[in-house]
Write a protein that holds these residues in place. Structure first.
Motif, PDB file in Angstrom:
ATOM      1  N   ILE A 206       0.857  -1.179   0.000  1.00 43.37           N
ATOM      2  CA  ILE A 206       0.000   0.000   0.000  1.00 43.37           C
ATOM      3  C   ILE A 206       0.899   1.237   0.000  1.00 43.37           C
ATOM      4  O   ILE A 206       1.731   1.409   0.888  1.00 43.37           O
ATOM      5  CB  ILE A 206      -0.939   0.016   1.223  1.00 43.37           C
ATOM      6  CG1 ILE A 206      -1.789  -1.262   1.274  1.00 43.37           C
ATOM      7  CG2 ILE A 206      -1.824   1.246   1.199  1.00 43.37           C
ATOM      8  CD1 ILE A 206      -2.714  -1.435   0.108  1.00 43.37           C
ATOM      9  N   LYS A 207       0.744   2.082  -1.003  1.00 45.27           N
ATOM     10  CA  LYS A 207       1.597   3.263  -1.132  1.00 45.27           C
ATOM     11  C   LYS A 207       1.230   4.323  -0.090  1.00 45.27           C
ATOM     12  O   LYS A 207       0.053   4.581   0.162  1.00 45.27           O
ATOM     13  CB  LYS A 207       1.466   3.860  -2.535  1.00 45.27           C
ATOM     14  CG  LYS A 207       1.845   2.902  -3.657  1.00 45.27           C
ATOM     15  CD  LYS A 207       3.307   2.496  -3.581  1.00 45.27           C
ATOM     16  CE  LYS A 207       3.681   1.575  -4.737  1.00 45.27           C
ATOM     17  NZ  LYS A 207       5.107   1.147  -4.670  1.00 45.27           N
ATOM     18  N   ASP A 208       2.257   4.894   0.493  1.00 45.23           N
ATOM     19  CA  ASP A 208       2.085   5.940   1.498  1.00 45.23           C
ATOM     20  C   ASP A 208       2.395   7.292   0.855  1.00 45.23           C
ATOM     21  O   ASP A 208       3.552   7.621   0.612  1.00 45.23           O
ATOM     22  CB  ASP A 208       3.024   5.677   2.681  1.00 45.23           C
ATOM     23  CG  ASP A 208       2.871   6.703   3.793  1.00 45.23           C
ATOM     24  OD1 ASP A 208       2.062   7.634   3.628  1.00 45.23           O
ATOM     25  OD2 ASP A 208       3.564   6.576   4.824  1.00 45.23           O
ATOM     26  N   PHE A 209       1.337   8.074   0.603  1.00 48.09           N
ATOM     27  CA  PHE A 209       1.505   9.381  -0.026  1.00 48.09           C
ATOM     28  C   PHE A 209       1.248  10.521   0.960  1.00 48.09           C
ATOM     29  O   PHE A 209       0.832  11.610   0.564  1.00 48.09           O
ATOM     30  CB  PHE A 209       0.588   9.522  -1.245  1.00 48.09           C
ATOM     31  CG  PHE A 209       0.945   8.609  -2.384  1.00 48.09           C
ATOM     32  CD1 PHE A 209       2.076   8.832  -3.144  1.00 48.09           C
ATOM     33  CD2 PHE A 209       0.144   7.512  -2.682  1.00 48.09           C
ATOM     34  CE1 PHE A 209       2.418   7.994  -4.190  1.00 48.09           C
ATOM     35  CE2 PHE A 209       0.475   6.659  -3.733  1.00 48.09           C
ATOM     36  CZ  PHE A 209       1.619   6.899  -4.488  1.00 48.09           C
ATOM     37  N   THR A 210       1.500  10.267   2.239  1.00 44.63           N
ATOM     38  CA  THR A 210       1.351  11.325   3.221  1.00 44.63           C
ATOM     39  C   THR A 210       2.470  12.353   3.064  1.00 44.63           C
ATOM     40  O   THR A 210       3.539  12.049   2.503  1.00 44.63           O
ATOM     41  CB  THR A 210       1.402  10.755   4.651  1.00 44.63           C
ATOM     42  OG1 THR A 210       2.658  10.077   4.840  1.00 44.63           O
ATOM     43  CG2 THR A 210       0.257   9.774   4.883  1.00 44.63           C
ATOM     44  N   VAL A 211       2.236  13.558   3.563  1.00 40.57           N
ATOM     45  CA  VAL A 211       3.249  14.627   3.480  1.00 40.57           C
ATOM     46  C   VAL A 211       4.526  14.199   4.204  1.00 40.57           C
ATOM     47  O   VAL A 211       5.638  14.479   3.737  1.00 40.57           O
ATOM     48  CB  VAL A 211       2.694  15.934   4.096  1.00 40.57           C
ATOM     49  CG1 VAL A 211       3.773  17.004   4.127  1.00 40.57           C
ATOM     50  CG2 VAL A 211       1.484  16.414   3.306  1.00 40.57           C
ATOM     51  N   LEU A 215       8.138  14.076   2.300  1.00 42.67           N
ATOM     52  CA  LEU A 215       9.274  14.872   2.785  1.00 42.67           C
ATOM     53  C   LEU A 215      10.470  13.982   3.101  1.00 42.67           C
ATOM     54  O   LEU A 215      11.627  14.339   2.809  1.00 42.67           O
ATOM     55  CB  LEU A 215       8.858  15.651   4.032  1.00 42.67           C
ATOM     56  CG  LEU A 215       9.937  16.522   4.683  1.00 42.67           C
ATOM     57  CD1 LEU A 215      10.367  17.631   3.731  1.00 42.67           C
ATOM     58  CD2 LEU A 215       9.435  17.114   5.994  1.00 42.67           C
ATOM     59  N   LEU A 216      10.203  12.827   3.680  1.00 44.07           N
ATOM     60  CA  LEU A 216      11.282  11.889   4.011  1.00 44.07           C
ATOM     61  C   LEU A 216      12.012  11.428   2.756  1.00 44.07           C
ATOM     62  O   LEU A 216      13.254  11.449   2.698  1.00 44.07           O
ATOM     63  CB  LEU A 216      10.691  10.690   4.755  1.00 44.07           C
ATOM     64  CG  LEU A 216      11.640   9.534   5.083  1.00 44.07           C
ATOM     65  CD1 LEU A 216      12.782  10.001   5.962  1.00 44.07           C
ATOM     66  CD2 LEU A 216      10.880   8.401   5.744  1.00 44.07           C
TER      67      LEU A 216
END
Length: 236
Positions: A206-211, A215-216
């Motif tokens: 599951i792709k993590d597209f959180t800010v 940024l990481l």
């Protein structure tokens, strides 16, 4: 005893036309809330793991960034003995800007408190588990033979538990949509594995597209910048 809950009916355009009532029992409502709390708890577990992963990755990124910043500063101060191009004002400016960037970034990430938030979220899911156990105890008490607990008593205890649940939700950070998506997908995979134990289930990431994650990864890419800059000035 029958509980009544309102169901609002909407038509195209979002206009509320009328409402109707659906009859439910206290036992069915307890079972429904157990499922709801289980989902929230699993989401909190996913959130805690995600935040802990951020914290571990940032530690590695900052370790590399700080080493590169130190090398930049050392080259700008005494690098002319290695290569005269390192003593130029433009390289010193780049080294200074990069060092300031690392300092500001480190301060910003430290304010995000990933480790602390991961630990708090972990304790939050434990609190929710306690509430789930309390709800299950209500069902067990009501299912006992010759139970002397009436439905009114169950409702009072149920309302108390729900008040506790609302209180801990208000006092804790909400999970992200990616946490819920990972939770739902893991349930689907588990169900498929149980249905076909001899068949290997292919898992997708599951792709993590959180800010936070964007940024990481941007700063993981920035790790290449000092290396390329040093090589360019070295071959000048």
């Amino acid at each position: 005893m029958i509980l009544k809950t309102e169901v609002w009916i909407k038509i195209a355009g979002g206009v509320v036309m009328h409402k109707e009532y659906k009859n439910i029992t206290i036992l069915s409502e307890i079972e429904r809330k157990i499922n709801t709390l289980n989902r929230t708890r699993n989401n909190r577990i996913e959130m805690s793991k995600r935040l802990k992963k951020y914290s571990d990755k940032w530690k590695l990124v900052f370790f590399c960034l700080n080493i590169e910043a130190v090398i930049f500063v050392l080259l700008s101060l005494g690098g002319k003995e290695v290569k005269p191009s390192f003593a130029g004002s433009d390289f010193s400016l780049i080294a200074g800007i990069f060092s300031i960037y690392v300092i500001l970034l480190q301060y910003y990430v430290s304010e995000l408190n990933y480790n602390e938030r991961a630990l708090k979220t972990h304790y939050h899911q434990l609190d929710i588990e306690d509430l789930i156990l309390k709800l299950k105890n209500l069902l067990l008490d009501s299912n006992r033979q010759k139970s002397d607990i009436d439905e009114k008593s169950l409702m009072v205890r149920f309302d108390t538990i729900m008040f506790e649940y609302q209180s801990i939700l208000k006092n804790n950070e909400n999970h992200d949509s990616v946490d819920d998506e990972k939770n739902r997908y893991s349930i689907i995979i588990a169900d498929r594995a149980n249905e076909n134990k001899d068949i290997e289930v292919n898992k997708k990431e599951i792709k993590d597209f959180t800010v936070d994650n964007i940024l990481l990864h941007v700063n993981m890419g920035i790790l290449i910048f000092p290396v390329l800059t040093t090589i360019i000035y070295f071959i000048k």
